[in-house]
Design a protein around this motif. Structure first.
Motif, PDB file in Angstrom:
ATOM      1  N   HIS A 167    -105.837 -47.714  46.121  1.00 36.85           N
ATOM      2  CA  HIS A 167    -104.398 -47.902  46.280  1.00 36.85           C
ATOM      3  C   HIS A 167    -103.919 -47.415  47.645  1.00 36.85           C
ATOM      4  CE1 HIS A 167    -104.200 -48.797  42.005  1.00 36.85           C
ATOM      5  NE2 HIS A 167    -104.907 -47.691  41.783  1.00 36.85           N
ATOM      6  N   ILE A 168    -102.874 -48.034  48.135  1.00 41.45           N
ATOM      7  CA  ILE A 168    -102.181 -47.575  49.329  1.00 41.45           C
ATOM      8  C   ILE A 168    -101.010 -46.738  48.833  1.00 41.45           C
ATOM      9  CG2 ILE A 168    -100.951 -48.249  51.415  1.00 41.45           C
ATOM     10  CD1 ILE A 168    -103.905 -49.119  51.389  1.00 41.45           C
ATOM     11  N   ALA A 169    -100.967 -45.474  49.236  1.00 41.82           N
ATOM     12  CA  ALA A 169     -99.968 -44.540  48.710  1.00 41.82           C
ATOM     13  C   ALA A 169     -98.553 -44.861  49.178  1.00 41.82           C
ATOM     14  CB  ALA A 169    -100.337 -43.108  49.094  1.00 41.82           C
ATOM     15  N   PHE A 170     -98.416 -45.346  50.410  1.00 38.13           N
ATOM     16  CA  PHE A 170     -97.090 -45.623  50.961  1.00 38.13           C
ATOM     17  C   PHE A 170     -97.151 -46.894  51.797  1.00 38.13           C
ATOM     18  CE2 PHE A 170     -97.382 -41.018  50.523  1.00 38.13           C
ATOM     19  CZ  PHE A 170     -96.201 -40.712  49.861  1.00 38.13           C
ATOM     20  N   THR A 171     -96.092 -47.700  51.727  1.00 35.46           N
ATOM     21  CA  THR A 171     -95.941 -48.845  52.616  1.00 35.46           C
ATOM     22  C   THR A 171     -94.496 -48.894  53.097  1.00 35.46           C
ATOM     23  OG1 THR A 171     -95.446 -50.358  50.784  1.00 35.46           O
ATOM     24  CG2 THR A 171     -97.758 -50.252  51.512  1.00 35.46           C
ATOM     25  N   GLY A 172     -94.308 -49.528  54.226  1.00 32.22           N
ATOM     26  CA  GLY A 172     -92.970 -49.687  54.780  1.00 32.22           C
ATOM     27  C   GLY A 172     -92.790 -48.916  56.068  1.00 32.22           C
ATOM     28  N   LYS A 173     -91.628 -49.089  56.652  1.00 29.00           N
ATOM     29  CA  LYS A 173     -91.305 -48.443  57.923  1.00 29.00           C
ATOM     30  C   LYS A 173     -90.617 -47.094  57.699  1.00 29.00           C
ATOM     31  CE  LYS A 173     -91.003 -52.335  61.058  1.00 29.00           C
ATOM     32  NZ  LYS A 173     -91.995 -51.847  62.013  1.00 29.00           N
ATOM     33  N   VAL A 174     -91.000 -46.131  58.522  1.00 32.67           N
ATOM     34  CA  VAL A 174     -90.354 -44.826  58.503  1.00 32.67           C
ATOM     35  C   VAL A 174     -88.942 -45.000  59.063  1.00 32.67           C
ATOM     36  CG1 VAL A 174     -90.474 -42.431  59.284  1.00 32.67           C
ATOM     37  CG2 VAL A 174     -92.593 -43.710  58.857  1.00 32.67           C
ATOM     38  N   GLY A 175     -87.979 -44.423  58.375  1.00 33.03           N
ATOM     39  CA  GLY A 175     -86.591 -44.579  58.764  1.00 33.03           C
ATOM     40  C   GLY A 175     -85.896 -45.690  57.998  1.00 33.03           C
ATOM     41  N   ASP A 176     -86.655 -46.389  57.160  1.00 35.75           N
ATOM     42  CA  ASP A 176     -86.097 -47.442  56.314  1.00 35.75           C
ATOM     43  C   ASP A 176     -86.597 -47.193  54.890  1.00 35.75           C
ATOM     44  OD1 ASP A 176     -84.818 -49.761  55.403  1.00 35.75           O
ATOM     45  OD2 ASP A 176     -86.515 -51.045  55.946  1.00 35.75           O
ATOM     46  N   ALA A 177     -87.677 -47.841  54.501  1.00 38.44           N
ATOM     47  CA  ALA A 177     -88.217 -47.695  53.136  1.00 38.44           C
ATOM     48  C   ALA A 177     -88.952 -46.381  52.936  1.00 38.44           C
ATOM     49  CB  ALA A 177     -89.154 -48.864  52.830  1.00 38.44           C
ATOM     50  N   VAL A 178     -89.344 -45.721  54.024  1.00 38.28           N
ATOM     51  CA  VAL A 178     -90.140 -44.490  53.941  1.00 38.28           C
ATOM     52  C   VAL A 178     -89.379 -43.350  54.612  1.00 38.28           C
ATOM     53  CG1 VAL A 178     -92.341 -43.406  54.547  1.00 38.28           C
ATOM     54  CG2 VAL A 178     -92.266 -45.850  53.983  1.00 38.28           C
ATOM     55  N   ALA A 203     -86.675 -49.419  64.751  1.00 40.31           N
ATOM     56  CA  ALA A 203     -86.177 -49.259  66.116  1.00 40.31           C
ATOM     57  C   ALA A 203     -85.198 -48.088  66.164  1.00 40.31           C
ATOM     58  CB  ALA A 203     -85.500 -50.538  66.577  1.00 40.31           C
ATOM     59  N   GLY A 204     -85.317 -47.271  67.171  1.00 43.13           N
ATOM     60  CA  GLY A 204     -84.428 -46.131  67.339  1.00 43.13           C
ATOM     61  C   GLY A 204     -84.938 -44.845  66.706  1.00 43.13           C
ATOM     62  N   PHE A 205     -85.965 -44.910  65.869  1.00 46.45           N
ATOM     63  CA  PHE A 205     -86.535 -43.702  65.267  1.00 46.45           C
ATOM     64  C   PHE A 205     -87.201 -42.884  66.366  1.00 46.45           C
ATOM     65  CE2 PHE A 205     -89.896 -41.254  63.224  1.00 46.45           C
ATOM     66  CZ  PHE A 205     -89.216 -40.679  62.167  1.00 46.45           C
ATOM     67  N   SER A 206     -87.025 -41.562  66.329  1.00 48.98           N
ATOM     68  CA  SER A 206     -87.606 -40.739  67.393  1.00 48.98           C
ATOM     69  C   SER A 206     -88.273 -39.458  66.903  1.00 48.98           C
ATOM     70  CB  SER A 206     -86.515 -40.382  68.419  1.00 48.98           C
ATOM     71  OG  SER A 206     -85.500 -39.606  67.798  1.00 48.98           O
ATOM     72  N   ASP A 207     -88.394 -39.278  65.611  1.00 50.34           N
ATOM     73  CA  ASP A 207     -88.948 -38.033  65.077  1.00 50.34           C
ATOM     74  C   ASP A 207     -90.459 -38.145  64.814  1.00 50.34           C
ATOM     75  OD1 ASP A 207     -88.755 -35.403  64.369  1.00 50.34           O
ATOM     76  OD2 ASP A 207     -87.652 -35.737  62.513  1.00 50.34           O
ATOM     77  N   PHE A 208     -91.160 -38.772  65.743  1.00 43.22           N
ATOM     78  CA  PHE A 208     -92.593 -39.021  65.589  1.00 43.22           C
ATOM     79  C   PHE A 208     -93.390 -37.730  65.448  1.00 43.22           C
ATOM     80  CE2 PHE A 208     -90.965 -42.569  68.228  1.00 43.22           C
ATOM     81  CZ  PHE A 208     -91.065 -43.557  67.264  1.00 43.22           C
ATOM     82  N   SER A 209     -93.036 -36.730  66.243  1.00 46.09           N
ATOM     83  CA  SER A 209     -93.765 -35.467  66.213  1.00 46.09           C
ATOM     84  C   SER A 209     -93.699 -34.817  64.838  1.00 46.09           C
ATOM     85  CB  SER A 209     -93.222 -34.518  67.281  1.00 46.09           C
ATOM     86  OG  SER A 209     -94.009 -33.361  67.344  1.00 46.09           O
ATOM     87  N   ASN A 210     -92.540 -34.871  64.212  1.00 43.15           N
ATOM     88  CA  ASN A 210     -92.364 -34.294  62.879  1.00 43.15           C
ATOM     89  C   ASN A 210     -93.259 -34.990  61.858  1.00 43.15           C
ATOM     90  OD1 ASN A 210     -91.322 -32.566  60.949  1.00 43.15           O
ATOM     91  ND2 ASN A 210     -89.408 -33.687  60.714  1.00 43.15           N
ATOM     92  N   VAL A 211     -93.375 -36.296  61.948  1.00 45.82           N
ATOM     93  CA  VAL A 211     -94.264 -37.043  61.049  1.00 45.82           C
ATOM     94  C   VAL A 211     -95.708 -36.645  61.322  1.00 45.82           C
ATOM     95  CG1 VAL A 211     -95.138 -39.334  60.423  1.00 45.82           C
ATOM     96  CG2 VAL A 211     -92.674 -38.985  60.770  1.00 45.82           C
ATOM     97  N   GLY A 212     -96.094 -36.585  62.584  1.00 46.01           N
ATOM     98  CA  GLY A 212     -97.456 -36.211  62.957  1.00 46.01           C
ATOM     99  C   GLY A 212     -97.841 -34.824  62.475  1.00 46.01           C
ATOM    100  N   ASN A 213     -96.840 -33.951  62.314  1.00 45.17           N
ATOM    101  CA  ASN A 213     -97.130 -32.598  61.835  1.00 45.17           C
ATOM    102  C   ASN A 213     -97.769 -32.606  60.450  1.00 45.17           C
ATOM    103  OD1 ASN A 213     -96.139 -31.472  64.171  1.00 45.17           O
ATOM    104  ND2 ASN A 213     -94.155 -30.916  63.297  1.00 45.17           N
ATOM    105  N   GLY A 214     -97.523 -33.635  59.654  1.00 47.70           N
ATOM    106  CA  GLY A 214     -98.162 -33.719  58.337  1.00 47.70           C
ATOM    107  C   GLY A 214     -99.676 -33.708  58.463  1.00 47.70           C
ATOM    108  N   ALA A 215    -100.212 -34.486  59.397  1.00 45.92           N
ATOM    109  CA  ALA A 215    -101.665 -34.530  59.618  1.00 45.92           C
ATOM    110  C   ALA A 215    -102.152 -33.245  60.275  1.00 45.92           C
ATOM    111  CB  ALA A 215    -102.025 -35.734  60.478  1.00 45.92           C
TER     112      ALA A 215
END
Length: 154
Positions: free
Chosen positions: A47-58, A103-115
């Motif tokens: 299974h794929i745990a998550f699908t969609g774009k961050v800032g929208d469905a995710v 488009a316009g999402f900028s919190d990439f570093s925060n997402v990367g912190n999960g890994a």
């Protein structure tokens, strides 16, 4: 003595059970003292745990969880490449986290912190690494996050 696998499971993750896809590349390869792990998506079993774009469905929180799963999958392939002997890990040198975002999402570093935090929690100082967190217009299977890694081993 606590092993990396113990720490992995203490974080609440079941050891991944990933079947290699029939693709024209390897999930991981070792060249001398470096293991390169191909981009991992947030797949759990079949299974794929998550699908969609961050800032929208995710949400950012779900994207961080997706990044954790990607990091767990990196460790799965690393372990397979090392025949289960994770004591051979010297250092995670670098990870790259790709974020499928609106488009316009900028919190990439925060997402990367999960890994990043997952690798630190499981591997301790051996999990310290350099990192890039990069926004993307899309990713395979419409996943919100993909991550790859370079790991030094003995």
């Amino acid at each position: 003595m606590t092993t990396f696998r113990d720490r992995f499971e203490q974080l609440g993750y079941a050891w991944p059970d990933i079947v290699p896809a029939s693709l024209p590349f390897l999930p991981a390869t070792r060249i001398d003292k470096t293991v390169y792990v191909s981009g991992q998506i947030p797949e759990t079993g079949e299974h794929i745990a998550f699908t969609g774009k961050v800032g929208d469905a995710v949400s950012i929180e779900d994207a961080q969880k997706a990044a954790e799963i990607c990091a767990a999958n990196i460790l799965f392939w690393l372990s397979r490449e090392l025949d289960g002997d994770m004591d051979r890990v010297v250092q995670v040198a670098r990870i790259t986290v790709y974020i499928n975002a609106v488009a316009g999402f900028s919190d990439f570093s925060n997402v990367g912190n999960g890994a990043s935090e997952f690798l630190l929690n499981v591997l301790g100082d051996k999990g310290k690494h350099t990192r890039a967190a990069i926004g993307m217009a899309g990713l395979p299977l419409n996943v919100p996050v993909e991550a790859d890694a370079i790991i030094h081993v003995r």
